[in-house]
Design a protein around this motif. Structure first.
Motif, PDB file in Angstrom:
ATOM      1  N   GLU A   1       0.831  -1.209   0.000  1.00  0.00           N
ATOM      2  CA  GLU A   1       0.000   0.000   0.000  1.00  0.00           C
ATOM      3  C   GLU A   1       0.863   1.255   0.000  1.00  0.00           C
ATOM      4  O   GLU A   1       1.908   1.304   0.657  1.00  0.00           O
TER       5      GLU A   1
ATOM      6  N   ASP B   1      -5.187   4.526   5.908  1.00  0.00           N
ATOM      7  CA  ASP B   1      -5.003   3.152   6.376  1.00  0.00           C
ATOM      8  C   ASP B   1      -6.251   2.380   5.971  1.00  0.00           C
ATOM      9  O   ASP B   1      -7.277   2.456   6.646  1.00  0.00           O
TER      10      ASP B   1
ATOM     11  N   HIS C   1      -7.602  -0.347   6.346  1.00  0.00           N
ATOM     12  CA  HIS C   1      -7.919  -1.554   7.104  1.00  0.00           C
ATOM     13  C   HIS C   1      -8.895  -1.202   8.213  1.00  0.00           C
ATOM     14  O   HIS C   1      -8.690  -0.230   8.944  1.00  0.00           O
TER      15      HIS C   1
ATOM     16  N   SER D   1     -11.059  -2.477  11.797  1.00  0.00           N
ATOM     17  CA  SER D   1     -10.680  -3.185  13.016  1.00  0.00           C
ATOM     18  C   SER D   1     -11.943  -3.482  13.794  1.00  0.00           C
ATOM     19  O   SER D   1     -13.031  -2.992  13.471  1.00  0.00           O
TER      20      SER D   1
ATOM     21  N   GLY E   1      -7.436  -3.108  16.271  1.00  0.00           N
ATOM     22  CA  GLY E   1      -6.976  -4.464  16.013  1.00  0.00           C
ATOM     23  C   GLY E   1      -6.290  -5.115  17.189  1.00  0.00           C
ATOM     24  O   GLY E   1      -5.561  -6.094  17.022  1.00  0.00           O
TER      25      GLY E   1
ATOM     26  N   GLU F   1      -3.611  -8.359  13.224  1.00  0.00           N
ATOM     27  CA  GLU F   1      -4.486  -7.267  12.783  1.00  0.00           C
ATOM     28  C   GLU F   1      -4.168  -5.946  13.475  1.00  0.00           C
ATOM     29  O   GLU F   1      -4.786  -4.925  13.147  1.00  0.00           O
TER      30      GLU F   1
ATOM     31  N   TYR G   1      -2.876  -2.409  14.567  1.00  0.00           N
ATOM     32  CA  TYR G   1      -2.530  -1.229  13.766  1.00  0.00           C
ATOM     33  C   TYR G   1      -1.025  -1.058  13.598  1.00  0.00           C
ATOM     34  O   TYR G   1      -0.532  -0.778  12.493  1.00  0.00           O
TER      35      TYR G   1
ATOM     36  N   ARG H   1       1.192  -2.685  10.802  1.00  0.00           N
ATOM     37  CA  ARG H   1       1.276  -2.011   9.514  1.00  0.00           C
ATOM     38  C   ARG H   1       2.245  -0.828   9.580  1.00  0.00           C
ATOM     39  O   ARG H   1       3.069  -0.626   8.681  1.00  0.00           O
TER      40      ARG H   1
END
Length: 331
Positions: free
Chosen positions: A69, A133, A135, A137, A148, A154, A156, A159
């Motif tokens: 990403e 971001d 994603h 959670s 997460g 998962e 945060y 990442r």
């Protein structure tokens, strides 16, 4: 006058690790995480920025971080440059983004290539950011520290720390940079990220962690009165039955666990009146740091640390350690 005190000359209360622990699969977790990221090309892109600055060139930088990403950053270079440059990769504080291109000119003015990495999803509290971001959670307290938190895969900061490692890789590919002379730098959240990078990336010249966060989470949760540790405490108040699972997740992202493998010379700072990243949490990371290290303790400061005086000390530290880093790596 507020001044820094040598850590070795100062009594340091509450130095207990206070329940912090290292999971058995910590190393394999991060090896797998970074190997997964490496399957994506860095896809480094630089776009010159039109600017009124006369002595510094600025580039809008993009590289592929976690999951491939795109992550943004500013690359600032002294306009007058001959030999390859030593480089600083900076990670910013909680809630901040990379800011504006005319912000934060100290390090490039001092002659360094300076990459300021945007922090995904942040950048609306203190300075602007430009990296989303993408994603979701589970249930979380407003902020980022509990996103997460139910599991390390998962969480945060998995990442964000992956992005941070990739930022070092990106700056090392630049033709104008001496890849053997790179230092991660940060304050607060950025300091904790810099310590994580110090434990994950080989061949760094130096590390600077000013009043770092993300260090000894259990102790931070119990002592902090504001900031990200208090978000975790608020989450645990509602999810008390999930405490063990949450603390297990956090252990994969604790600076104390990263720095056991760090070897680059490190400069830490802590402040005795800091209620965001209380000094005892910093002591934990400093004590665990495997490489050469020093810690400046600001007796009368809060989370601001030593301010401009501290920046002056950092410049001296970097000048000394970056100049000798190639000798160390070849010795």
């Amino acid at each position: 006058m507020n001044s820094a005190t040598s850590y070795a000359d100062t009594e340091t209360p509450l130095r207990s690790h206070h329940g912090q622990f290292r999971p058995e699969d910590f190393d394999s977790f991060w090896l797998d995480t970074l190997a997964e990221a490496d399957r994506h090309p860095l896809d480094l892109r630089l776009e010159p920025v039109e600017s009124p600055l006369r002595t510094i060139d600025v580039f809008d930088l993009t590289f592929a971080g976690f999951g491939g990403e795109p992550v943004k950053g500013w690359l600032r270079l002294p306009r007058a440059r001959g030999a390859k440059l030593q480089a600083i990769v900076e990670y910013v504080g909680y809630g901040s983004g990379r800011g504006h291109h005319i912000d934060n000119l100290l390090w490039s003015s001092a002659g360094y290539a300076h990459l300021t990495m945007d922090t995904r999803g942040q950048g609306s509290s203190h300075s602007i950011g430009h990296t989303p971001d993408p994603h979701g959670s589970g249930p979380s307290v407003p902020g980022f520290a509990t996103r997460g938190i139910a599991g390390p895969g998962e969480y945060y900061y998995r990442r964000v720390i992956t992005d941070a490692v990739r930022a070092v890789a990106a700056v090392r590919t630049l033709e104008c940079v001496d890849a053997s002379r790179v230092a991660p730098f940060g304050a607060s959240q950025g300091g904790g990220i810099a310590l994580a990078v110090a434990g994950l990336v080989e061949g760094l010249s130096a590390v600077v962690a000013k009043v770092p966060c993300l260090s000894n989470f259990p102790l931070g949760i119990s002592l902090a009165e504001s900031g990200p540790y208090t978000e975790i405490a608020a989450w645990l108040r509602i999810h008390a039955e999930e405490e063990a699972e949450a603390l297990h997740t956090l252990s994969y992202f604790d600076a104390v666990n990263f720095v056991e493998r760090a070897t680059a010379p490190a400069l830490f700072s802590a402040a005795l009146k800091d209620m965001v990243c209380p000094a005892p949490t910093v002591y934990s990371a400093h004590d665990a740091y495997a490489g050469e290290k020093s810690l400046n303790l600001w007796k009368y400061s809060g989370h601001e640390g030593g301010g401009v005086g501290e920046d002056h000390q950092v410049l001296g530290f970097l000048e000394a350690k970056m100049a000798t880093s190639s000798d160390r790596s070849s010795g």
